[in-house]
Design an enzyme around this catalytic site. Sequence first.
Site, short mmCIF file in Angstrom:
data_model
loop_
_atom_site.label_atom_id
_atom_site.label_comp_id
_atom_site.label_asym_id
_atom_site.label_seq_id
_atom_site.Cartn_x
_atom_site.Cartn_y
_atom_site.Cartn_z
N HIS A 69 0.82 -1.20 0.00
CA HIS A 69 0.00 0.00 0.00
C HIS A 69 0.86 1.26 0.00
O HIS A 69 0.59 2.24 -0.70
CB HIS A 69 -0.92 -0.04 1.23
CG HIS A 69 -1.67 1.23 1.46
ND1 HIS A 69 -1.32 2.13 2.43
CD2 HIS A 69 -2.75 1.76 0.82
CE1 HIS A 69 -2.15 3.16 2.39
NE2 HIS A 69 -3.02 2.97 1.43
N GLU A 72 2.13 1.86 -3.39
CA GLU A 72 1.07 2.42 -4.22
C GLU A 72 1.05 3.95 -4.08
O GLU A 72 1.01 4.69 -5.07
CB GLU A 72 -0.28 1.82 -3.79
CG GLU A 72 -1.50 2.43 -4.46
CD GLU A 72 -2.59 2.76 -3.45
OE1 GLU A 72 -2.92 3.96 -3.32
OE2 GLU A 72 -3.12 1.84 -2.79
N HIS A 73 1.12 4.45 -2.84
CA HIS A 73 1.14 5.90 -2.63
C HIS A 73 2.35 6.53 -3.33
O HIS A 73 2.23 7.56 -3.98
CB HIS A 73 1.24 6.22 -1.13
CG HIS A 73 -0.08 6.32 -0.46
ND1 HIS A 73 -0.48 7.44 0.21
CD2 HIS A 73 -1.10 5.43 -0.34
CE1 HIS A 73 -1.70 7.24 0.73
NE2 HIS A 73 -2.09 6.03 0.41
N GLU A 144 -4.42 8.04 7.25
CA GLU A 144 -5.31 7.10 6.57
C GLU A 144 -5.63 5.93 7.51
O GLU A 144 -6.78 5.50 7.64
CB GLU A 144 -4.65 6.60 5.28
CG GLU A 144 -5.59 5.78 4.41
CD GLU A 144 -4.96 5.33 3.09
OE1 GLU A 144 -3.80 5.68 2.82
OE2 GLU A 144 -5.65 4.62 2.33
#
Lengths: 431, 426
Positions: A69, A72-73, A144
């Site tokens: 993840h 991905e950012h 997040e």
Amino acid sequence: MMVNEINNKVLKEKMFVKELDNGLKIFFMPKEGYTKQYAIFATNYGSNDSKFIIPGESEITQVPDGIAHFLEHKLFEEPEGSIFDKFSELGSDVNAYTNFNSTCYLFSSTDKFYENLELLVHFVQSPYFTDENVEKEKGIIGQEIKMYDDNPNWKVFFNSLKAMYHNHPVKIDIAGTVESISKITKKDLYKCYDTFYDPSNMIVFVVGDLDCEKVFSIIEKNQKKKEKIKEEIERIYPEEPSTIVQNMIEEHLDVSIPLFNIAFKDVDHSLDGKELFKKDIATKIILDMVFGRSSSLYTKLYEEGLINDTFESEYTGEVDYGYSMIGGESKNPKEVFKKVLNHIQNLKSLGLDQEDFERIKRKHIGEYVSYYNSVEYIATTFVAYHFKNIHIFDYLEVLKEIEFDHIQKRFEKHFNQDCCVLSIISPKDVH
Amino acid sequence: MLKKLKPIQIGKHINLHMIQTDKFKTNLISVYFQRPLRKEEVTKNALISMILPRGTKTYSSSKEIAKVLEDLYGSYIGCDVAKKGERNIFQFYMKLPNGKYIEDPEIFQKGMNILNEFINDPYKINGLLKNDYVNQEKENLKEKIEGRKNDKMKYAYDRCIEEMCKEEDYSLYVYGSIEDLEKLSEEELYKHYEKILHTSVVDICVVGDFNQEEMEKMIKKNIKIDQKEVVLVEREKIEYNPYEVKLIKEPMDVNQGKLSLGYRTNIPFESELYHPLVVYSNILGGGPNSKLFRNVREKESLCYSIFSRVDKFKSLMLINAGIEFENYEKTLSLVKEQVSSMNQGEFSQEDIESAKKSIITSIRSMTDSPYMMSEFYYTQAISHNEDTIEEMIEKIKHVTKEDIIKVAQKIKLDTIYFLTGKEEVL
């Protein structure tokens, strides 16, 4: 290079497929009359893949939780700044998501599709990580994670995974924890990137009112320089017992009413392709027959005030794990749990109803057809199923093969009390 | 290409909007009843919308309804309430797979019969809604109202509006209040439902593949709406000049603080500054290219989620962000800085172009969703606006920097709302 065409006569839809020399697979589905154009560039790499052997090495590599993840950012970062600006100039929406098994980069546009497509393929294949930009992202992802910590639906779901799985990484939060991501370095990111963002581990899916040849040629031209790693990536998933960890898990949050999730761990796995698809479809039909709006169980629980219209059921079937989940809000989750288990016990002795089966099958056929209204749905579903060796066009054919007898057997096997957990999010004590 | 929006009048206050296209696999019918948003009826509307799905004359329970819908290839029927400015919309939806794709050419006709019964013939005993259904749904609605706080982001957003519009009907929660709910009797409820049926302006939207003439006939024949004395809903008041900024800090047991800033735009949707306002909000907080995203998230790492949004009918703008409790002051001053930089015209031609393109993309994208098309036609209808999608796009294209600065000068901060940790406020 051959382009294959796959047709679905019922849906009146078709798809074109091509595999490039470097192993990248491209899928294109024309959608005449649609304004939106949509593309996903996906890698078969998700939060579950934190332990693996890099092709050419012999040692196992273990990376911090949440790295897929995080990666991905960070792919949105380019030497000249954020890639968001370039998509904005083209007027398109770019986004990405990471789940347990894949990481997907996507955009939707209504104009300048081919430029957007080039940009998508380019940015995903141009990592640019610096110590500084990695540090900066930790604060953002930290927020997040905290956002999810306040989300009772997310919590009740994840807690049930934690109660079901002893070792399988699906029990670990996709984004990791504030602590685990604090350890992520630039070096880790490149290591994962180089391993899993190999063209042979990735696909591009395009849908819209577009020109087939142009879609293929743009990606092909762009891929000329990119070679593939010859060897397979070895992913290490720990041995997972068929038992559960605990049958009850409870957490307190500031909510008005308890939330619950009853989960059945699927122990019948290691299938893929059509066999897995068959299991997936059959289990979803059973869930609707037993827990759906027309079921006697739903009616009874609803009329007793034990559940409300948030009550839902779903099945997830992956190659190496799977589960059914039934949940919603309830004043008394433990009572619901008891009644659900009793009801299943009764159904096992009485048998399921074949009429329900035929009716629910019709429902699923209609819903399947209706999903093809949405390009987002088509694209995201296609990708998720592709990585399990399933083609979503096969749905109706596989569904038709499923007989009532198969449904009965699957019901008896999967809905096993010993593999069942209850997860509850309760309101905080007012005292 | 979409033509000028011209609904067909099929009753004195009933308009039919037909959106014919062969690209969808489904047909969608929406029936909208327009009510004023008032304390006296908002709770009743919400409760009735939950009771109707419990049974009709032929299908006396939700189980029977579910069964017949499953038989119709998973068709969907539903009923809900919505808030559009100070209008309370009571709406019905029915979505059916198009007969072309399944083995039932009569599906649409069958669906219409059910929809008509759903609207006009709810299950009754001695002329009243069934007592059990009413009581069960009262309990469910109570849970729904109490459950507002479960979605913290949405809660902070709604609460900010509620505090900002305290003296206005717009502050009413769309599902009403527990206090009003408890008093409701079956007689009162049914009387109110008859009032909805007989006195509301009605719009019907159909999206899908059909012959327009046949569809018009079919709707007229099958969807029976018995209008009597129709009451028109008045336009809401939208101009307010807050003389001081309200500050509300609400403690809750949360992990992350939710900051919500409510602004009065003082720009009615009929104004020529409305489209510039949409562009303004997009530059400020529309997406990853916006000022708020770039400066508060990307530069300062203060949040993951931050955005601004325009409330068309009530002329409000809301800015929302999820942050650490201790970053409240810092975030607030950064957000204010970004808003005032808009006033100073500190945004480039590229910012304007990007914002316009992003808005145009989302407007165009609506044409790919039956539900969004229906909502678009309806929203235009209640705004008395005949602009098509293409005309709307033209208006966005013509927005200039000067217009946006004019907008910036009209916008006034009204309320700061912060959902914060329990210890933070004490």
